[in-house]
Design a protein around this motif. Structure first.
Motif, PDB file in Angstrom:
ATOM      1  N   PRO A 232      -2.316  -5.216   8.399  1.00 39.34           N
ATOM      2  CA  PRO A 232      -1.208  -4.385   7.936  1.00 39.34           C
ATOM      3  C   PRO A 232      -0.091  -4.243   8.963  1.00 39.34           C
ATOM      4  N   SER A 233       1.113  -4.049   8.453  1.00 39.35           N
ATOM      5  CA  SER A 233       2.181  -3.427   9.224  1.00 39.35           C
ATOM      6  C   SER A 233       2.141  -1.931   8.942  1.00 39.35           C
ATOM      7  N   TYR A 234       2.831  -1.161   9.776  1.00 39.66           N
ATOM      8  CA  TYR A 234       2.919   0.288   9.561  1.00 39.66           C
ATOM      9  C   TYR A 234       4.199   0.796  10.193  1.00 39.66           C
TER      10      TYR A 234
ATOM     11  N   GLU B  50      -1.663   8.243   8.572  1.00 37.32           N
ATOM     12  CA  GLU B  50      -1.660   8.308   7.105  1.00 37.32           C
ATOM     13  C   GLU B  50      -1.318   6.950   6.490  1.00 37.32           C
ATOM     14  N   ASN B  51      -0.420   6.188   7.119  1.00 29.42           N
ATOM     15  CA  ASN B  51      -0.148   4.817   6.653  1.00 29.42           C
ATOM     16  C   ASN B  51      -1.434   4.019   6.561  1.00 29.42           C
ATOM     17  N   ILE B  52      -2.224   4.044   7.621  1.00 27.41           N
ATOM     18  CA  ILE B  52      -3.432   3.220   7.666  1.00 27.41           C
ATOM     19  C   ILE B  52      -4.484   3.751   6.701  1.00 27.41           C
TER      20      ILE B  52
ATOM     21  N   THR C 193       2.924  -2.839   3.806  1.00 33.58           N
ATOM     22  CA  THR C 193       2.215  -3.963   3.184  1.00 33.58           C
ATOM     23  C   THR C 193       1.180  -4.487   4.172  1.00 33.58           C
ATOM     24  N   PHE C 194       0.190  -5.187   3.634  1.00 34.78           N
ATOM     25  CA  PHE C 194      -0.684  -5.950   4.519  1.00 34.78           C
ATOM     26  C   PHE C 194      -0.804  -7.371   3.999  1.00 34.78           C
ATOM     27  N   ASP C 195      -0.970  -8.297   4.935  1.00 29.11           N
ATOM     28  CA  ASP C 195      -1.262  -9.687   4.608  1.00 29.11           C
ATOM     29  C   ASP C 195      -2.766  -9.806   4.435  1.00 29.11           C
TER      30      ASP C 195
ATOM     31  N   TYR D 144       0.808  -1.219   0.000  1.00 24.12           N
ATOM     32  CA  TYR D 144       0.000   0.000   0.000  1.00 24.12           C
ATOM     33  C   TYR D 144       0.842   1.270   0.000  1.00 24.12           C
ATOM     34  N   GLY D 145       2.170   1.130   0.025  1.00 23.15           N
ATOM     35  CA  GLY D 145       3.059   2.287   0.013  1.00 23.15           C
ATOM     36  C   GLY D 145       4.460   1.846  -0.348  1.00 23.15           C
ATOM     37  N   GLU D 146       5.384   2.784  -0.328  1.00 19.28           N
ATOM     38  CA  GLU D 146       6.735   2.496  -0.795  1.00 19.28           C
ATOM     39  C   GLU D 146       7.668   2.004   0.301  1.00 19.28           C
ATOM     40  N   GLY D 147       7.306   2.195   1.577  1.00 20.50           N
ATOM     41  CA  GLY D 147       8.185   1.831   2.673  1.00 20.50           C
ATOM     42  C   GLY D 147       8.249   0.333   2.909  1.00 20.50           C
ATOM     43  N   GLU D 148       9.281  -0.084   3.640  1.00 19.63           N
ATOM     44  CA  GLU D 148       9.486  -1.503   3.923  1.00 19.63           C
ATOM     45  C   GLU D 148       8.299  -2.121   4.656  1.00 19.63           C
ATOM     46  N   ARG D 149       7.666  -1.359   5.523  1.00 24.94           N
ATOM     47  CA  ARG D 149       6.560  -1.874   6.331  1.00 24.94           C
ATOM     48  C   ARG D 149       5.190  -1.581   5.718  1.00 24.94           C
TER      49      ARG D 149
END
Length: 262
Positions: A95-97, A110-112, A50-52, A43-48
């Motif tokens: 998700p991770s964030y 904003e991540n979420i 993503t969501f499963d 969902y974004g460019e950062g390492e964290r």
């Protein structure tokens, strides 16, 4: 009488057996991922970022946001908490964030938001957002601002962040009075016409009970359909155990909410 906020909010001190509980989350989650491998969605460019996605049906999904006071853990600890809903045919995104102190708490919100938008695109449907502790805060934030989130289920949520300022937890959060108030959904306009459940473990601190009482009252008086619940005998860490059981009251309610947002 003054409140000892450190004592009220330091859940790891309140529940000394927490390392074993958290370790069981990790091991049970690893086993569940082997049994039901998720699809990893970015969902974004950062390492964290993503969501499963544990897919189990074509209907609306539930997003489950982990806790850790916005400064610990990641999605890998919580795969097991998709099991109950999956058994009822409901897909779950975990998700991770980004974590404090690497980012500000507002960045995590904003991540979420970004994760919710991507999940809405993946399913083409609205969603229920659930979360535990810090994740309960983030779930309420999503309910308050995102059109594709008509219902939230907050477990031991934090909706008024100001009491955290004098605690050791704020070493990583770095909140001041203004930022704490601005990021507290209790003080945001109530999301009229939407639904919020706020659930707390029976033996949690008085402050955690107050947090849920306050948002249920404030938002309930302003057009939100609110429900307040308790998990019998549960502390801050065992309160999410019912998510693993398809027949638990918690999972039944989340399934009801998911079916209701179609």
């Amino acid at each position: 009488m003054s409140i000892d906020y450190e004592r009220e909010y330091n859940n790891r001190a309140r529940v000394p057996e927490n390392p074993g509980i958290i370790a069981s989350w990790a091991s049970d989650s690893a086993a569940y991922r082997e049994q039901k491998p998720p699809r990893v969605v970015r969902y974004g460019e950062g390492e964290r970022h993503t969501f499963d996605f544990f897919e189990a049906g074509d209907g609306p999904a539930v997003m489950y946001i982990h806790g850790g006071y916005w400064q610990a853990l990641d999605k890998s600890f919580h795969s097991i908490h998709a099991r109950g809903l999956n058994a009822r045919g409901i897909s779950v995104a975990v998700p991770s964030y980004d974590l404090c102190p690497n980012v500000r708490l507002g960045d995590i919100v904003e991540n979420i938001r970004a994760a919710c938008l991507v999940l809405a695109r993946e399913t083409g449907q609205p969603m229920v957002v659930s979360g535990h502790s810090a994740g309960g805060h983030l779930a309420a934030c999503m309910l308050a601002t995102e059109a594709h989130v008509p219902a939230a289920y907050a477990i031991s949520g934090l909706f008024d962040l100001k009491p955290l300022i004098p605690t050791t937890l704020n070493g990583a959060l770095r909140l001041d009075d203004e930022e704490a108030e601005n990021l507290s959904p209790l003080f945001w306009p109530a999301p009229e016409g939407k639904s919020l459940d706020a659930v707390v473990g029976e033996v949690e601190s008085g402050e955690f009970h107050r947090q849920s009482d306050d948002i249920v009252r404030a938002w309930g008086e302003n057009g939100v359909s609110t429900r307040r619940g308790e998990v019998e005998g549960a502390n801050h860490f065992t309160v999410i155990a019912p998510l693993t059981d398809a027949d638990s009251e918690m999972v039944q309610r989340l399934a009801e909410l998911a079916k209701g947002v179609r």
